[in-house]
Design a protein around this motif. Structure first.
Motif, short mmCIF file in Angstrom:
data_model
loop_
_atom_site.label_atom_id
_atom_site.label_comp_id
_atom_site.label_asym_id
_atom_site.label_seq_id
_atom_site.Cartn_x
_atom_site.Cartn_y
_atom_site.Cartn_z
N PHE A 1 60.16 16.03 0.60
CA PHE A 1 60.99 17.54 0.23
C PHE A 1 61.77 17.39 1.48
N ASP A 2 62.25 16.88 2.85
CA ASP A 2 62.96 16.78 3.56
C ASP A 2 64.71 16.26 3.21
N GLU A 3 65.71 17.52 3.35
CA GLU A 3 66.45 17.40 2.66
C GLU A 3 67.62 16.72 3.53
N HIS A 4 67.34 15.91 4.75
CA HIS A 4 67.77 14.76 5.18
C HIS A 4 67.57 13.35 4.88
N THR A 5 66.19 13.56 3.71
CA THR A 5 65.58 12.46 3.36
C THR A 5 66.46 11.22 2.52
N ARG A 6 66.74 10.25 2.68
CA ARG A 6 66.97 9.45 1.93
C ARG A 6 66.00 8.42 1.31
N ILE A 7 65.06 7.76 1.88
CA ILE A 7 63.63 7.32 1.39
C ILE A 7 62.17 7.60 1.70
N GLY A 8 61.97 7.95 0.68
CA GLY A 8 60.23 8.66 0.99
C GLY A 8 59.31 7.36 1.16
N PRO A 9 58.14 7.51 0.83
CA PRO A 9 57.22 6.33 0.95
C PRO A 9 57.40 6.08 -0.42
N LEU A 10 56.60 4.70 -0.51
CA LEU A 10 55.82 3.85 -1.20
C LEU A 10 55.09 4.63 -2.47
N ALA A 11 54.75 4.34 -3.50
CA ALA A 11 53.78 5.66 -4.46
C ALA A 11 52.29 5.56 -3.90
N SER A 12 52.12 4.32 -3.64
CA SER A 12 50.57 4.08 -3.43
C SER A 12 50.25 2.78 -2.66
N GLN A 13 49.49 2.68 -1.99
CA GLN A 13 48.16 2.41 -0.89
C GLN A 13 48.61 1.20 -1.92
N ASP A 14 47.84 -0.07 -3.43
CA ASP A 14 48.20 -0.30 -3.27
C ASP A 14 49.63 -0.92 -3.44
N GLN A 15 50.56 -0.15 -3.61
CA GLN A 15 52.32 -0.83 -3.12
C GLN A 15 52.14 -1.44 -1.56
N LEU A 16 51.85 -0.36 -0.97
CA LEU A 16 51.92 -0.47 0.44
C LEU A 16 51.62 -1.75 0.86
N ASP A 17 50.44 -2.08 0.51
CA ASP A 17 49.68 -3.53 0.42
C ASP A 17 50.17 -4.36 0.16
N THR A 18 51.14 -4.70 -0.78
CA THR A 18 51.30 -5.41 -1.22
C THR A 18 52.54 -5.61 -0.98
N VAL A 19 53.67 -5.02 0.40
CA VAL A 19 54.91 -5.22 0.09
C VAL A 19 54.51 -4.76 2.19
N MET A 20 53.57 -5.23 2.24
CA MET A 20 53.35 -5.39 4.27
C MET A 20 52.66 -7.23 3.89
N GLU A 21 52.09 -7.40 2.75
CA GLU A 21 51.55 -9.27 2.09
C GLU A 21 52.97 -9.29 2.06
N TYR A 22 54.09 -9.44 1.51
CA TYR A 22 54.91 -10.08 1.10
C TYR A 22 55.82 -9.91 2.62
N LEU A 23 56.16 -9.02 3.79
CA LEU A 23 56.46 -8.85 5.24
C LEU A 23 55.82 -9.88 5.60
N LYS A 24 54.61 -10.18 5.59
CA LYS A 24 53.50 -11.23 6.51
C LYS A 24 53.77 -12.60 5.44
N ILE A 25 54.44 -12.94 4.73
CA ILE A 25 54.36 -14.38 3.66
C ILE A 25 55.58 -14.26 4.34
N GLY A 26 56.53 -13.72 4.24
CA GLY A 26 58.22 -13.88 4.83
C GLY A 26 58.04 -14.62 6.73
N ARG A 27 57.62 -13.78 7.57
CA ARG A 27 57.19 -14.42 8.93
C ARG A 27 56.62 -15.94 8.46
N ALA A 28 55.81 -15.85 7.93
CA ALA A 28 55.40 -17.62 7.72
C ALA A 28 56.25 -18.30 7.25
#
Ligand code: NAP
Ligand code: MG
Length: 482
Positions: free
Chosen positions: A315-342
């Motif tokens: 809702f802040d007019e300076h924001t370009r990117i909001g949150p991911l849409a759900s806890q599931d989405q967050l878990d998936t993205v965090m998992e892929y970041l871990k996979i990427g590091r591995a």
């Protein structure tokens, strides 16, 4: 706090289920609304209501059906600010994007209202004297529309509007996490005067009501947008039952940057395509293939742009990117970041959750490099703000890498070389090709869809929408010979 219900046979209907939270992904401890989830019996009732409404709706004059859509379009446009705010609250996209999406949904209704007056058949010369041959389009019957959360009003609009205008009745199951936006779209059509049963809304989990919607004998066709595994599952069950199926599914969309490109423009454009809406677009850029001679310059510009894209309150007019849409989405993205590091990725920027923004599902725009083309992060759809850089020796190798995926939705090329632009239009194994443009953002009057594991069945949008939502009847009439 409002409680959301399903809409069946022209009535808002509650279930006995205890209400479920419609969560605000920017502040997950806040509910935007409560939802009574429908059970399979309610889904069955919705299909039956649509089947009962079909004969009259199919015979309603097409211009009348168009006029109704036009009235609903006006209501959506009038309510765009309110709907956009609700959409942003439950989905997490920046409020200006949610308002724009609502206005686009209104345009889609207008556009298909216009198609009510288009030719709906052809005449043919006959080999027999005194014979009139023609082919006409007829509606299918009950269409089930199953939609995702990431564009919770435009995607439903581009399925429901053509389905209705061409004379079908609809049972719509929106994504579980965006029920409020769905209710707004149905209300606009209800307030415009849509007869009972012509559009039915089933608010329920796919795993609970999906079977009825895809297998009920009265459902003639299913139009689906969502992930590839769910889409293929629906296809596997529905096609043997004789149903027509249209699937729009995942992507792993490449942007190819040749060394002669306008590097600043390319970096700005790729960053928007990869990171706006936190990368949660089926057409988002997730692989960035750069000709080696321009690699250092482009990658440093892209990283610079990614770092300056402000993540925060939608809702802040300076924001370009909001949150991911759900806890599931967050878990998936965090998992892929871990996979990427591995897998040995080097994190050029981002790579983590932004905890300073409270408990919202915020992840920094992330650029990874040093990954092999066979790594999971390069091959699998992440659906988050993550882009992988891949160097290529030349145009030919870049195209080979771009096409080295099971998906085939969208691809873009950045170059000043007109010859390469036209070659890429032919060489790219995707349904959409863009040159010096984002892989995202499409116009409503031109066919949309992919190839390979990204799509199946007739194209959506534009004039081609009619192909899915109607079937042809061919008529031979012999009259008195004059
Ligand atoms: P999803 O998990 O596949 O869900 C899509 C829809 O299918 C939801 O309404 C879901 O309901 C429903 N569903 C789930 N299981 C079902 C079943 N067994 N039977 C019938 N319906 C079922 O996808 P999503 O997470 O909402 O959306 C993200 C995905 O959509 C990404 O893969 C993205 O690429 C794709 N997408 C593609 C396009 C395109 O045009 N190609 C556009 C946008 C998004 P629930 O919400 O209740 O699970
Ligand atoms: Mg889902």
């Amino acid at each position: 706090m409002i409680t959301l219900d399903s809409y069946i046979g022209g009535r808002w209907q509650s279930s006995d289920a205890s209400p479920v939270w419609d969560v605000n992904p920017a502040r997950p401890s806040e509910a935007v609304a409560y939802v009574h989830h429908a059970d399979p019996a309610m889904a069955t009732a919705a299909v039956e209501a649509a089947a009962a409404a079909f004969p009259v709706w199919a015979k309603t004059l097409a211009p009348e059906r168009g006029a109704l859509l036009r009235r609903a379009a006006h209501l959506l446009a009038e309510r765009a600010e309110e709907i956009g705010r609700d959409c942003s609250s439950e989905e997490g996209k920046v409020v200006s994007e949610a308002v724009a999406e609502t206005r686009k949904a209104a345009s889609i209704l207008q556009y298909f209202a216009g198609q009510a007056l288009d030719p709906d058949g052809e005449t043919y010369p006959s080999s027999s004297p005194g014979t009139f041959l023609f082919s006409r389009r007829e509606p299918l019957g009950v269409v089930a529309a199953v939609t995702p959360w990431n564009f919770p009003i435009v995607i439903p609009a581009w399925k429901i509007a053509p389905a209705l205008v061409f004379g079908n009745t609809v049972v719509w199951k929106p994504a579980e996490i965006t029920p409020l936006t769905a209710v707004h779209l149905v209300r606009a059509l209800e307030d415009a005067g849509l007869p009972a049963g012509v559009l039915n809304l089933v608010l329920g989990r796919g795993s609970v009501v999906g079977k009825v919607l895809t297998e009920h004998p009265s459902v003639r066709a299913i139009t689906f947008t969502g992930s590839t595994p769910v889409g293929r599952g629906i296809e596997a069950r529905a096609v043997p039952l004789g149903k027509k199926v249209q699937l729009e599914m995942g992507g792993k969309n490449p942007a190819v940057i040749l060394a002669d490109a306008d590097m600043e423009r390319a970096a700005q454009t790729v960053a928007r395509a990869a990171f706006l809406h936190a990368g949660q677009k089926c057409t988002a850029t997730s692989r960035v293939i750069v000709e080696r001679a321009g690699y250092d310059e482009f990658s440093s510009r892209l990283v610079e742009v990614a770092r300056t894209m402000r993540v925060g309150d939608p809702f802040d007019e300076h924001t370009r990117i909001g949150p991911l849409a759900s806890q599931d989405q967050l878990d998936t993205v965090m998992e892929y970041l871990k996979i990427g590091r591995a897998e040995g990725a080097f994190t050029e920027t981002g790579g983590s959750r932004l905890d300073d923004l409270g408990d919202g599902y915020f992840v920094a725009p992330t650029v990874l490099s040093g990954l092999d083309a066979s790594s999971r992060v390069v091959r699998e759809e992440i659906f988050g703000p993550v882009a992988a850089l891949l160097p290529a020796a030349n145009y030919e190798e870049a195209v080979r890498l771009a096409n080295d995926t099971v998906f085939g939705l969208s691809a873009s090329l950045f170059t000043r070389d007109l010859d390469k632009a036209f070659r890429f239009a032919a060489d790219s194994a995707t349904g959409l090709v863009k040159v010096n443009q984002e892989t995202t953002n499409t116009e409503i009057h031109i066919p949309f869809g992919g190839v390979k594991d990204s799509s199946s069945g007739a194209r959506e949008q534009g004039k081609t929408a009619r192909d899915f939502f109607t079937e042809r009847k061919t008529v031979y009439i012999t009259h008195s010979r004059s």
